[in-house]
Design an enzyme around this catalytic site. Structure first.
Site, PDB file in Angstrom:
ATOM      1  N   LYS A  33       6.340  -0.850  -3.496  1.00 53.95           N
ATOM      2  CA  LYS A  33       6.723  -0.407  -2.154  1.00 53.95           C
ATOM      3  C   LYS A  33       8.060  -1.006  -1.706  1.00 53.95           C
ATOM      4  O   LYS A  33       8.846  -0.328  -1.034  1.00 53.95           O
ATOM      5  CB  LYS A  33       5.635  -0.736  -1.146  1.00 53.95           C
ATOM      6  N   THR A  34       8.330  -2.270  -2.091  1.00 51.04           N
ATOM      7  CA  THR A  34       9.608  -2.873  -1.716  1.00 51.04           C
ATOM      8  C   THR A  34      10.760  -2.153  -2.406  1.00 51.04           C
ATOM      9  O   THR A  34      11.812  -1.907  -1.798  1.00 51.04           O
ATOM     10  CB  THR A  34       9.623  -4.369  -2.086  1.00 51.04           C
ATOM     11  N   ASP A 216       7.401  -2.877   6.982  1.00 51.80           N
ATOM     12  CA  ASP A 216       6.651  -3.216   5.768  1.00 51.80           C
ATOM     13  C   ASP A 216       5.363  -3.948   6.166  1.00 51.80           C
ATOM     14  O   ASP A 216       5.274  -4.518   7.248  1.00 51.80           O
ATOM     15  CB  ASP A 216       7.517  -4.108   4.880  1.00 51.80           C
ATOM     16  N   GLU A 217       4.376  -3.957   5.278  1.00 49.26           N
ATOM     17  CA  GLU A 217       3.088  -4.624   5.533  1.00 49.26           C
ATOM     18  C   GLU A 217       2.519  -4.208   6.885  1.00 49.26           C
ATOM     19  O   GLU A 217       2.059  -5.033   7.686  1.00 49.26           O
ATOM     20  CB  GLU A 217       3.246  -6.155   5.468  1.00 49.26           C
ATOM     21  N   GLN A 247      -5.319  -4.560   2.037  1.00 48.36           N
ATOM     22  CA  GLN A 247      -4.714  -5.891   2.020  1.00 48.36           C
ATOM     23  C   GLN A 247      -4.543  -6.475   3.414  1.00 48.36           C
ATOM     24  O   GLN A 247      -3.741  -7.384   3.618  1.00 48.36           O
ATOM     25  CB  GLN A 247      -3.358  -5.849   1.306  1.00 48.36           C
ATOM     26  N   ARG A 596      -2.730 -10.406  -7.490  1.00 50.93           N
ATOM     27  CA  ARG A 596      -1.534 -11.231  -7.697  1.00 50.93           C
ATOM     28  C   ARG A 596      -1.274 -11.421  -9.190  1.00 50.93           C
ATOM     29  O   ARG A 596      -0.173 -11.815  -9.586  1.00 50.93           O
ATOM     30  CB  ARG A 596      -1.702 -12.624  -7.082  1.00 50.93           C
TER      31      ARG A 596
END
Length: 747
Positions: A33-34, A216-217, A247, A596
């Site tokens: 996504k980044t 974002d997030e 998340q 992760r």
């Protein structure tokens, strides 16, 4: 097709091409996504000729913001006109410009949790109550996250007595902050929202400036953040939100997963896209993640997939106690580094609560493994550093009474609590700050004479601050106040504190070198909004010991998730809660931990743990998340093949050793400790659970099947497992269990 977007996958490219209108992208973990966000912004500037000045990109960490800016610098060149920042830094920047319109001045202080705690404790002291400062602070933050003033929030507290005290301290706290021209972290958001509502021309200015907004997030936004974004996007309706409800792990600080669902209702003609291809993890790791998270009901359906290899199986191992758990982790890390080409920086040990780090830290030291603990005591929250910062805050904001109290307390000036209380009372009488009361000489008698030196010092420092460069001034101030002399050097702790002062000065120099036009205000803001994890440097070759919350947004080749017992992960509070959302959040937290990992994942639990309530070790229950995540791609009970056997001791024994352990607390101590008792040693002898450990004394030469010849340097230290420390000729110092290390004694 745009050359900038051609490097994206089709799944990423389709939403990135939609420049106008509201867009919601539900992006799974590791889905790039980044990368998509940065390419989209570069596409807007390079291909669509949109001015960087009109673009806003909001992230949740300074680390993420810096990474995004670095990527954009490489793609489009100068991005200085573009705001790429966290919510808090964005709001701070807005307030510095216009907060005077709602009754504050631009040189306001930002109170961290340390200042907030000190203030609340001082206000709570005369209340004669058993309500803790932590409880009060939680309610204050909860109210602000929901944009509720004290009286409106009072309806949420059912107990009348508690309500009265909490709301009373809440109101006094707000009055104290206003008097000190200070804001806490929650106020940065609330006051920005208040500014937008009360001063429409300010809102219109930023609406015209930020024609294109990226968040974002998005799943981690709270009520105030969501409302600020809604107001900013109201005029042009160009908002690009990226998030993953799977998340959302910050509800305890106000994050509201329902904002993801509300987005589709609050913005008209929303386009919704999914990113489900994972570029980070192996298939087997994703199998565990998908199997776990599908147990949650409050989510948008999606299934992570990858073109990556199947990878190593997910290892699920149990040990007798937390010491053996830490031993297993340390030996695995050492072996993977020695035999499989990994570096220490490739590893992370994730834990639900940071209190689990102690045993792991001890084994890291024993094995000579460099590590760094994140989420622990932050550098800028150490007392000696907060004392220095208090002087800087006071020079910047003379209304900051909390900073004045710290300044008066250190270095010692012969000014006690009674004098401080007198200063505070007189300041209240004259409606002045404590600093102004001192500088204007309003304190009578001997106390006033003592304060003359304080007055002269602070006036001199304020004058120097106005004419000296940032670094030179801070260096001058530290020497003038003589902080290091006041700390002393009588103990090792004193020396460490003096070194921390030097490190602080270095941080100022590094900031000044990187920001040549920066002033004291900008430096104070940078360290106040700094998160512990922002200091993580990819070049540092350390194992990361980190809470799962702090690990959000990071990735590692090898991940250990420890303490997987019901009551620890998930927490007892969530297990026993009548609200199913609490357990769902714990499951999302486990999902974040699993995702992760890039190449290897180890799930770990101890079958017994020491309880501070009962003062003894107690049996534990496996985390329900283990059963929910375990699949055919996972290895249970440590049954590794010989080819992949990389641990220090016989893993086939690990499976059953909990039930086969010897109770050495009732064994004959003469058999264990009597090293003077004559024995007839064979040339070689293997350790086994049925034999005592008296032969393994300091200086005994032993041979390990993997590590070769070594000498015992520390005798048995854990009598339930027989741990000894051995210095090996090839791999250095290790602590191993005699019961399972398969050692041979060499004559």
């Amino acid at each position: 097709m745009s050359k900038i977007l051609e490097n994206l996958s089709q799944e990423q490219r389709i939403p990135a091409e939609v420049v106008n209108g509201p867009v919601l992208v539900t992006a799974g973990a590791g889905s790039g996504k980044t990368r998509m966000l940065t390419h989209r912004i570069a596409h807007m500037v390079f291909d669509q000729n949109i001015a960087p000045y009109n673009i806003l990109a909001i992230t949740f960490t300074n680390k993420a913001a810096n990474e995004m800016r670095e990527r954009l610098e490489k793609m489009i060149g100068n991005s200085q006109d573009m705001w790429i920042c966290t919510f808090h830094s964005m709001c701070s920047r807005i307030l510095r410009r216009d907060i005077d319109k709602i009754g504050y001045t631009a040189n306001f202080s930002i109170y961290t949790d340390v200042e907030k705690t000190r203030t609340v404790k001082r206000l709570l002291e005369p209340k004669n109550t058993n309500i803790t400062a932590d409880t009060i602070m939680w309610h204050i933050s909860n109210a602000k996250n929901h944009l509720l003033p004290p009286d409106d929030y009072a309806e949420n507290i059912s107990d009348p007595r508690k309500r009265e005290i909490i709301i009373s301290v809440f109101k006094e706290y707000e009055a104290e902050l206003k008097k000190c021209n200070a804001l806490d972290f929650d106020d940065l958001l609330n006051k920005t929202y208040e500014l937008f509502l009360l001063v429409p021309e300010v809102l219109e200015y930023y609406q015209n400036k930020f024609k294109y907004i990226h968040v974002d997030e998005f799943q981690d936004t709270n009520r105030s953040q969501y409302e600020i974004v809604k107001l900013l996007a109201e005029k042009h309706n160009n908002i690009f939100a990226v998030g993953d409800e799977d998340q959302c792990i910050y509800s305890w600080r106000g994050a509201d997963v329902t904002n993801v669902f509300a987005f589709t209702k609050d913005f008209k003609n929303v386009k919704v896209f999914k990113l489900e291809q994972n570029y980070r993890s192996t298939k087997k790791i994703l199998t565990a993640a998908n199997k776990l998270i599908k147990k949650n009901e409050n989510r948008l359906e999606k299934l992570l997939w990858t073109d990556n290899d199947d990878g190593a199986r997910v290892e699920n191992f149990s040990t007798y106690n937390e010491t053996e758990e830490a031993e297993h982790i340390a030996s695995t890390i050492k072996s993977l580094c020695n035999y499989y080409g990994y570096s220490y920086k490739d590893f992370a040990v994730l834990m639900r609560v940071n209190s689990l780090s102690r045993a792991v830290e001890e084994k890291m030291i024993t094995y000579g493994i460099p590590y760094k603990l994140y989420g622990g005591f932050k550098f800028f929250e150490r007392k000696e550093i907060k004392d220095i910062i208090a002087y800087l805050r006071l020079i910047h904001n003379p209304n900051d009474d909390e900073a004045t109290r710290r300044m008066l307390a250190f270095p010692k000036k012969g000014i006690g609590d009674a004098t401080v209380a007198q200063i505070s009372a007189i300041a209240e009488t004259y409606s002045k700050s404590m600093y102004q009361t001192i500088v204007e000489g309003l304190i009578p008698g001997s106390a006033g004479k003592k304060l003359e030196q304080v007055k002269d010092l602070m006036l001199e420092l304020k004058q120097k601050a106005e004419c000296m460069p940032l670094y030179e001034f801070v260096e001058y101030m530290i020497n003038k106040v003589d902080f290091k002399e006041a700390i002393g050097n009588k103990t090792d702790e004193d020396v460490n504190k003096q070194m921390n002062v030097d490190d602080f000065l270095l941080s100022v120099k590094e900031f000044a070198d990187a920001n040549t036009t920066a002033n004291l205000e900008e430096y104070l803001q940078s360290i106040t909004l700094l998160r512990d994890i922002d200091s993580m440097n990819e070049d540092d070759n350390n194992v990361s010991l980190i809470t799962v919350h702090a690990a959000k947004g990071l990735e590692f080749k090898v991940v250990f998730i420890i303490g997987l017992n019901d009551g620890l992960f998930p927490l007892s509070r969530a297990i026993n809660s009548s609200d199913p959302n609490e357990l769902e959040e714990e499951r999302r937290l486990m999902y974040v931990a699993i995702t992760r990992a890039k190449e290897r994942l180890y799930l770990s639990r101890a079958k017994t743990r020491f309880s501070f309530e009962s003062k003894r070790s107690e049996y534990t229950v496996p985390s329900r998340f283990l059963e929910e995540a375990i699949d055919e791609g996972c290895s249970q009970n440590n049954s590794q093949s010989k080819k992949e056997a990389i641990f220090d001791y016989d893993e086939d024994n690990i499976v059953d050793r909990f039930d086969q352990r010897i109770d050495y607390s009732v064994a004959s101590k003469a058999n264990i400790f009597n090293s003077n008792k004559p024995t007839s040693k064979p040339t070689t002898q293997k350790a086994s659970p049925s034999k005592d450990f008296s032969k393994y004394t300091r200086g005994t030469v032993v041979k390990h099947p993997h590590f070769g010849i070594g000498t015992i340097t520390v005798e048995v230290t854990d009598f339930s497992a027989g741990f000894v420390t051995i210095k090996f000729d090839t791999v250095g110092i290790k602590t191993l269990s005699l019961k399972y290390a398969n050692l041979e004694i060499i004559e």
